[in-house]
Design an enzyme around this catalytic site. Structure first.
Site, PDB file in Angstrom:
ATOM      1  N   SER A   2       0.850  -1.193   0.000  1.00 41.09           N
ATOM      2  CA  SER A   2       0.000   0.000   0.000  1.00 41.09           C
ATOM      3  C   SER A   2       0.882   1.238   0.000  1.00 41.09           C
ATOM      4  O   SER A   2       2.051   1.187   0.403  1.00 41.09           O
ATOM      5  CB  SER A   2      -0.879  -0.014   1.261  1.00 41.09           C
ATOM      6  OG  SER A   2      -1.529   1.227   1.443  1.00 41.09           O
ATOM      7  N   TYR A  55      -2.603  -0.895  10.381  1.00 37.55           N
ATOM      8  CA  TYR A  55      -2.530  -1.195   8.953  1.00 37.55           C
ATOM      9  C   TYR A  55      -1.245  -0.645   8.338  1.00 37.55           C
ATOM     10  O   TYR A  55      -0.516  -1.371   7.656  1.00 37.55           O
ATOM     11  CB  TYR A  55      -3.747  -0.600   8.241  1.00 37.55           C
ATOM     12  CG  TYR A  55      -3.756  -0.805   6.750  1.00 37.55           C
ATOM     13  CD1 TYR A  55      -4.144  -2.017   6.203  1.00 37.55           C
ATOM     14  CD2 TYR A  55      -3.376   0.219   5.880  1.00 37.55           C
ATOM     15  CE1 TYR A  55      -4.158  -2.217   4.826  1.00 37.55           C
ATOM     16  CE2 TYR A  55      -3.394   0.029   4.511  1.00 37.55           C
ATOM     17  CZ  TYR A  55      -3.781  -1.183   3.986  1.00 37.55           C
ATOM     18  OH  TYR A  55      -3.778  -1.369   2.621  1.00 37.55           O
TER      19      TYR A  55
END
Length: 298
Positions: A172, A185
């Site tokens: 990401s 995350y």
């Protein structure tokens, strides 16, 4: 002093390589064939994993699909078969190491050696640190980071033996820069990016450069995992766009794929610009999404 002198001596090499990279921007990269390759995709029951499976199916790869959701992974498998690909679906919980190892043994014995591994399975919890439950933090790292170790340990030996293969890490933009209320995350994705970088260097050190690596680092994607995301950088990415970029990255053997590519500029700015300016810039970028925030600012 000697180190500085060595750096100066490398300057002509740097200039030549910069010019070479610039020229290559205008030369289309050759796309490799993946027909007949055994491709294993984790988290294949939905989103990026599902669409990636469809693309490999169109390219005549043999597919092994893993997902914790039986209905989802069987739906993906059915469509891949309709597209003409030989496909095997497994229900696997990627947060459990032994379940990964047991499924991998079955794949190796019954289907063959995986030559392209796409570590895509992921989880996300949108909350501040104190509102994120301990099991949620553990699950985030088990799926987003540790599973990459277990799957790679299971399938990499066969790739190294033939010096042929590809390990894909779906990370990401949050693995390079951070936003509030995605602490677990972002931390797990920083680790995933580190895994990709370290594995890449290790393969070079072991003289196994035929085993390629690619890391996908997208901005917010419209998959429903994060509710109502927005940023001034542009609209939320559609999964089809991200998968198109990912497939191009795999087939042209790119090390890192940023979507959008402008993320690269922001990362460079973070390294060289003053903190106060970066704070202003982040307010301008204005990242927002729905999150569970337990701590209330008075």
């Amino acid at each position: 002093m000697k180190f500085l002198l060595d750096l100066l001596l490398l300057l002509p090499v740097l200039i030549v390589l910069i010019l070479e990279s610039f020229v290559k921007l205008f030369i289309p990269k050759k796309r490799k064939s993946v027909a007949g390759e055994i491709v294993l995709i984790t988290g294949a029951g939905h989103g990026i994993g599902r669409l990636t499976a469809y693309e490999f199916a169109k390219l005549k790869s043999k597919l092994v699909l893993w997902d914790i959701n039986k209905h989802g992974v069987e739906e993906t498998a059915a469509e891949c078969r309709r597209l003409g690909a030989k496909t095997h679906a497994f229900v696997v919980d990627c947060s459990k190491r032994e379940e990964i190892y047991n499924a991998a043994k079955k794949v190796n014995a019954e289907i063959g050696d995986v030559s392209i591994l796409v570590n895509n399975a992921g989880v996300v919890y949108t909350s501040d640190l104190m509102s994120t439950q301990d099991p949620q933090i553990e699950k985030t790292f088990e799926v987003n980071t540790l599973a990459h170790f277990w799957t790679t340990k299971a399938f990499l030996p066969a790739m190294m033996k033939t010096n042929h293969g590809h390990i894909v890490t779906v990370a990401s933009a949050g693995g390079h820069t951070v936003v509030p209320f995605l602490l677990a995350y972002c931390s797990s994705k920083f680790a995933a990016v580190g895994f990709h970088n370290a594995l890449t260097e290790e393969l070079v050190a072991l003289e196994r450069t035929g085993v390629k690596t690619t890391c996908l680092c997208p901005n917010f994607i419209n998959t429903g995992f994060i509710k109502n995301p927005s940023t001034s950088l542009g609209p939320t990415l559609e999964p089809e766009e991200v998968v198109s970029k990912l497939m191009n990255g795999i087939l042209t053997e790119q090390k890192t794929v940023f979507v959008p590519s402008s993320i690269c500029i922001l990362l460079v700015m973070e390294k060289i610009f003053p903190e106060r300016f970066l704070a202003i810039l982040k307010r301008k970028i204005n990242v927002k999404f729905d999150a569970d925030i337990g701590y209330k600012v008075k």
